[in-house]
Design a protein around this motif. Structure first.
Motif, PDB file in Angstrom:
ATOM      1  N   UNK A   1     -36.409 -21.436  -4.110  1.00  0.00           N
ATOM      2  CA  UNK A   1     -35.483 -21.825  -3.059  1.00  0.00           C
ATOM      3  C   UNK A   1     -35.037 -20.581  -2.312  1.00  0.00           C
ATOM      4  N   UNK A   2     -35.298 -20.541  -1.017  1.00  0.00           N
ATOM      5  CA  UNK A   2     -34.858 -19.443  -0.153  1.00  0.00           C
ATOM      6  C   UNK A   2     -33.745 -19.965   0.726  1.00  0.00           C
ATOM      7  N   UNK A   3     -32.549 -19.393   0.571  1.00  0.00           N
ATOM      8  CA  UNK A   3     -31.366 -19.898   1.262  1.00  0.00           C
ATOM      9  C   UNK A   3     -30.752 -18.823   2.146  1.00  0.00           C
ATOM     10  N   UNK A   4     -30.567 -19.152   3.419  1.00  0.00           N
ATOM     11  CA  UNK A   4     -29.890 -18.275   4.366  1.00  0.00           C
ATOM     12  C   UNK A   4     -28.456 -18.764   4.554  1.00  0.00           C
TER      13      UNK A   4
ATOM     14  N   UNK B   1     -33.984 -18.689  -7.177  1.00  0.00           N
ATOM     15  CA  UNK B   1     -33.103 -18.865  -6.029  1.00  0.00           C
ATOM     16  C   UNK B   1     -32.968 -17.503  -5.346  1.00  0.00           C
ATOM     17  N   UNK B   2     -33.369 -17.448  -4.086  1.00  0.00           N
ATOM     18  CA  UNK B   2     -33.353 -16.196  -3.331  1.00  0.00           C
ATOM     19  C   UNK B   2     -32.405 -16.358  -2.156  1.00  0.00           C
ATOM     20  N   UNK B   3     -31.430 -15.459  -2.072  1.00  0.00           N
ATOM     21  CA  UNK B   3     -30.434 -15.518  -1.004  1.00  0.00           C
ATOM     22  C   UNK B   3     -30.715 -14.454   0.052  1.00  0.00           C
ATOM     23  N   UNK B   4     -30.419 -14.795   1.306  1.00  0.00           N
ATOM     24  CA  UNK B   4     -30.307 -13.792   2.352  1.00  0.00           C
ATOM     25  C   UNK B   4     -29.029 -14.072   3.127  1.00  0.00           C
ATOM     26  N   UNK B   5     -28.251 -13.036   3.375  1.00  0.00           N
ATOM     27  CA  UNK B   5     -26.964 -13.164   4.050  1.00  0.00           C
ATOM     28  C   UNK B   5     -27.070 -12.563   5.445  1.00  0.00           C
ATOM     29  N   UNK B   6     -26.681 -13.350   6.459  1.00  0.00           N
ATOM     30  CA  UNK B   6     -26.967 -12.957   7.836  1.00  0.00           C
ATOM     31  C   UNK B   6     -25.849 -12.196   8.528  1.00  0.00           C
ATOM     32  N   UNK B   7     -24.597 -12.407   8.127  1.00  0.00           N
ATOM     33  CA  UNK B   7     -23.480 -11.803   8.870  1.00  0.00           C
ATOM     34  C   UNK B   7     -22.724 -10.739   8.084  1.00  0.00           C
ATOM     35  N   UNK B   8     -22.476 -10.978   6.826  1.00  0.00           N
ATOM     36  CA  UNK B   8     -21.771  -9.992   6.022  1.00  0.00           C
ATOM     37  C   UNK B   8     -22.242 -10.104   4.579  1.00  0.00           C
TER      38      UNK B   8
ATOM     39  N   UNK C   1     -27.348  -6.206  -3.195  1.00  0.00           N
ATOM     40  CA  UNK C   1     -28.711  -5.682  -3.259  1.00  0.00           C
ATOM     41  C   UNK C   1     -29.745  -6.710  -2.834  1.00  0.00           C
ATOM     42  N   UNK C   2     -29.269  -7.882  -2.412  1.00  0.00           N
ATOM     43  CA  UNK C   2     -30.186  -8.932  -1.986  1.00  0.00           C
ATOM     44  C   UNK C   2     -30.657  -8.745  -0.555  1.00  0.00           C
ATOM     45  N   UNK C   3     -31.249  -9.791  -0.027  1.00  0.00           N
ATOM     46  CA  UNK C   3     -31.802  -9.737   1.327  1.00  0.00           C
ATOM     47  C   UNK C   3     -30.699  -9.865   2.366  1.00  0.00           C
ATOM     48  N   UNK C   4     -30.969  -9.283   3.530  1.00  0.00           N
ATOM     49  CA  UNK C   4     -30.046  -9.350   4.657  1.00  0.00           C
ATOM     50  C   UNK C   4     -30.793  -9.878   5.868  1.00  0.00           C
ATOM     51  N   UNK C   5     -30.063 -10.589   6.729  1.00  0.00           N
ATOM     52  CA  UNK C   5     -30.659 -11.055   7.976  1.00  0.00           C
ATOM     53  C   UNK C   5     -31.291 -12.430   7.853  1.00  0.00           C
TER      54      UNK C   5
ATOM     55  N   UNK D   1     -40.054 -12.077   5.361  1.00  0.00           N
ATOM     56  CA  UNK D   1     -39.350 -12.525   4.165  1.00  0.00           C
ATOM     57  C   UNK D   1     -40.103 -13.670   3.483  1.00  0.00           C
ATOM     58  N   UNK D   2     -40.610 -14.600   4.269  1.00  0.00           N
ATOM     59  CA  UNK D   2     -41.379 -15.708   3.696  1.00  0.00           C
ATOM     60  C   UNK D   2     -42.628 -15.196   2.994  1.00  0.00           C
ATOM     61  N   UNK D   3     -43.243 -14.162   3.558  1.00  0.00           N
ATOM     62  CA  UNK D   3     -44.423 -13.576   2.936  1.00  0.00           C
ATOM     63  C   UNK D   3     -44.073 -12.891   1.622  1.00  0.00           C
TER      64      UNK D   3
END
Length: 251
Positions: free
Chosen positions: A149-152, A176-183, A189-193, A199-201
Motif C-alpha cells: 500500500x502506497x499512501x500519499x 505500508x509505504x507513506x509519502x508526505x507532501x506538505x510537511x 526518514x520516509x518518502x517526501x512529495x 516512486x512507483x518504480x
C-alpha cells in the motif's frame, strides 16, 4: 452474496448511526447499521442523502471502509468546508441519528482474496478508504496474498487509520509505504512529495509479477499514477482506478 450485492435493485433505506470515530482533525468514520443489509464487496460505495426542512435534497457517494461479510457499514468522510453534506456528517451527526442511504454500488473497482495478487494499492488522502476495505478483507480472511500500500498524505497528522496501518504493516506479506507532501515530522526518514513514476518504480511490484493495481484519490494523482504504471510496463487490464473530488464523488 456477490451477485446480490451487484445486481439487487437499489432503493433508499434508513440506517442508524451506531459509531463515530474522528480519524484526523478533518476526517471522521461513521458506523451504520441498516436492516436487511445484504452485504457488499471491498471497493463498493453507498449513496447518502440529506433532506432539509424545505425539501431540498443533497446526496453524495462514500466508499465503504469495512470488509465484506460484516454487518457494520463504515464510511469515512473528509470535511469539505463549503460542502453541502460533509459539514453535517462531520459536525452535527450524533450516535442514534438516522441517515438515508442506498447501496452497495459499483462492481468494477472491487477486490476479494480469491481474485489473487500480488496487490498494489495506491492512494491519495481519503482515496485510502476503499483500499482499506481491501486490506481489511485480506487480513480478516487470513489470506497470504502479498500487499503493498502506497499512501500519499499531506502530513503525518493527516494519515487516515494511522494506528491501524501501523498494526497492519507488522503482518507478514503486508507493506505500508507513506509519502508526505506538505510537511514531515522531525526525524522523518520516509518518502517526501507526490506519488510519481520514480516512486512507483522504487516501491511497487515489478511488471513481471503481474500485480493487480488499484489507484484511488484526486483525479490528478489517479491519472498520473495510472499512466506511470502503464509506462513502467504494467498490464493496463490489471490497473483499476477510482477518482474523486471536493464536489462529493467517491469516496
Amino acid at each position: 452474496m456477490a451477485g446480490t450485492a451487484l445486481r439487487r435493485r437499489l432503493s433508499w433505506r434508513l440506517a442508524e448511526v451506531v459509531d463515530l470515530v474522528d480519524e484526523t482533525a478533518k476526517v471522521r468514520s461513521i458506523g451504520l447499521l441498516c436492516a436487511g443489509w445484504e452485504g457488499h464487496l471491498p471497493g463498493q460505495h453507498i449513496d447518502v442523502r440529506l433532506t432539509a426542512e424545505d425539501g431540498y435534497q443533497a446526496q453524495r457517494s462514500y466508499s465503504i471502509a469495512t470488509p465484506e461479510e460484516e454487518e457494520l457499514i463504515t464510511i469515512t468522510v473528509e470535511l469539505i468546508e463549503d460542502g453541502e453534506v460533509s459539514p453535517y456528517l462531520f459536525e452535527e451527526l450524533v450516535v442514534g441519528d438516522q441517515l438515508e442511504m442506498r447501496g452497495p454500488i459499483g462492481g468494477y473497482f472491487v477486490w476479494e482474496p480469491d481474485h489473487g495478487g500480488p496487490l498494489l494499492l495506491v492512494a491519495g488522502g481519503s482515496g485510502l478508504v476503499p483500499l482499506m476495505a481491501m486490506v481489511r478483507s485480506r487480513v480478516r480472511s487470513g489470506s497470504e496474498i502479498p500487499v503493498r500500500l502506497l499512501l500519499s498524505s499531506r502530513s503525518w497528522d493527516d494519515v487516515i487509520y494511522r494506528a491501524e496501518l501501523e498494526e497492519v504493516a507488522s503482518l507478514s506479506g503486508v507493506e505500508v509505504i507513506h509519502t508526505l507532501t506538505r510537511s514531515q515530522p522531525p526525524g522523518w526518514t520516509g518518502h517526501r512529495g507526490r506519488i510519481d513514476r520514480q516512486l512507483l518504480s522504487e516501491v511497487g511490484w515489478p511488471p513481471s509479477d503481474h500485480p493487480l493495481c488499484f489507484v484511488c484519490g484526486p483525479t490528478g494523482l489517479v491519472e498520473a499514477s495510472a499512466t506511470s504504471l502503464a509506462d513502467l510496463g504494467h498490464d493496463s487490464g490489471r490497473i483499476k482506478t477510482e477518482r474523486f473530488g471536493p464536489s462529493g464523488g467517491t469516496p
